[in-house]
Write a protein that holds these residues in place. Sequence first.
Motif, PDB file in Angstrom:
ATOM      1  N   LYS A   1       4.585  64.432  53.196  1.00  0.00           N
ATOM      2  CA  LYS A   1       4.856  65.593  54.054  1.00  0.00           C
ATOM      3  C   LYS A   1       5.968  66.457  53.446  1.00  0.00           C
ATOM      4  O   LYS A   1       5.854  67.684  53.390  1.00  0.00           O
ATOM      5  CB  LYS A   1       5.257  65.102  55.440  1.00  0.00           C
ATOM      6  CG  LYS A   1       5.518  66.186  56.450  1.00  0.00           C
ATOM      7  CD  LYS A   1       5.848  65.555  57.809  1.00  0.00           C
ATOM      8  CE  LYS A   1       6.065  66.574  58.873  1.00  0.00           C
ATOM      9  NZ  LYS A   1       6.357  65.944  60.179  1.00  0.00           N
ATOM     10  N   ALA A   2       7.033  65.822  52.974  1.00  0.00           N
ATOM     11  CA  ALA A   2       8.157  66.560  52.399  1.00  0.00           C
ATOM     12  C   ALA A   2       7.714  67.374  51.183  1.00  0.00           C
ATOM     13  O   ALA A   2       8.041  68.563  51.074  1.00  0.00           O
ATOM     14  CB  ALA A   2       9.277  65.600  51.999  1.00  0.00           C
ATOM     15  N   LEU A   3       6.979  66.758  50.287  1.00  0.00           N
ATOM     16  CA  LEU A   3       6.547  67.474  49.082  1.00  0.00           C
ATOM     17  C   LEU A   3       5.546  68.573  49.403  1.00  0.00           C
ATOM     18  O   LEU A   3       5.605  69.660  48.825  1.00  0.00           O
ATOM     19  CB  LEU A   3       5.974  66.488  48.061  1.00  0.00           C
ATOM     20  CG  LEU A   3       7.003  65.533  47.453  1.00  0.00           C
ATOM     21  CD1 LEU A   3       6.318  64.487  46.592  1.00  0.00           C
ATOM     22  CD2 LEU A   3       8.051  66.300  46.660  1.00  0.00           C
ATOM     23  N   THR A   4       4.664  68.322  50.343  1.00  0.00           N
ATOM     24  CA  THR A   4       3.669  69.328  50.721  1.00  0.00           C
ATOM     25  C   THR A   4       4.328  70.521  51.407  1.00  0.00           C
ATOM     26  O   THR A   4       4.117  71.674  51.019  1.00  0.00           O
ATOM     27  CB  THR A   4       2.599  68.705  51.645  1.00  0.00           C
ATOM     28  OG1 THR A   4       1.987  67.614  50.953  1.00  0.00           O
ATOM     29  CG2 THR A   4       1.554  69.729  52.038  1.00  0.00           C
ATOM     30  N   ILE A   5       5.127  70.252  52.431  1.00  0.00           N
ATOM     31  CA  ILE A   5       5.776  71.336  53.179  1.00  0.00           C
ATOM     32  C   ILE A   5       6.754  72.109  52.289  1.00  0.00           C
ATOM     33  O   ILE A   5       6.778  73.336  52.294  1.00  0.00           O
ATOM     34  CB  ILE A   5       6.503  70.787  54.423  1.00  0.00           C
ATOM     35  CG1 ILE A   5       5.480  70.331  55.455  1.00  0.00           C
ATOM     36  CG2 ILE A   5       7.450  71.823  55.024  1.00  0.00           C
ATOM     37  CD1 ILE A   5       6.080  69.601  56.643  1.00  0.00           C
TER      38      ILE A   5
END
Length: 148
Positions: free
Chosen positions: A126-130
């Motif tokens: 989630k962190a890398l995507t967002i």
Amino acid sequence: MSKEHYYLLLADDDEDDCLFFKEALDEIAISADLLTVHDGVQLMDYLQSNISNLPEVLFLDLNMPRKNGIECLDEIKDDENLKNLPIIIFSTSLDSEIVNKLYQKGASYYIRKPGDFSKLKNVIEKALTIASENNFRQPERANFILQP
């Protein structure tokens, strides 16, 4: 716009947490190389000697020996060559006063380390995507803390 492959740096003195992070990273759909350093002095030495090849994202633990994460964040944001490095705080604590201070100092996101492996995988992905979709710019304060 998500990238195909990431070069990540994890600064964390807990070897078990580093291994846990690496194993979680290996199991998500995002391709990445991970380098780890184990204290703040080692982190700053690494960054200073690799100015031309900085990681795309730094996952930074707060409680490290020799130089803590807040001191490192301050040094990075005060350095012309490093100030644009996206920093995701990755810590066990969730003190709202400290979280507010980290936001004001320019950290990109804040993740409270989950103890559960599947939650760790989810929150890293989630962190890398967002962050990638947002071009690694700091979000509004309401979106600063990422939950698994």
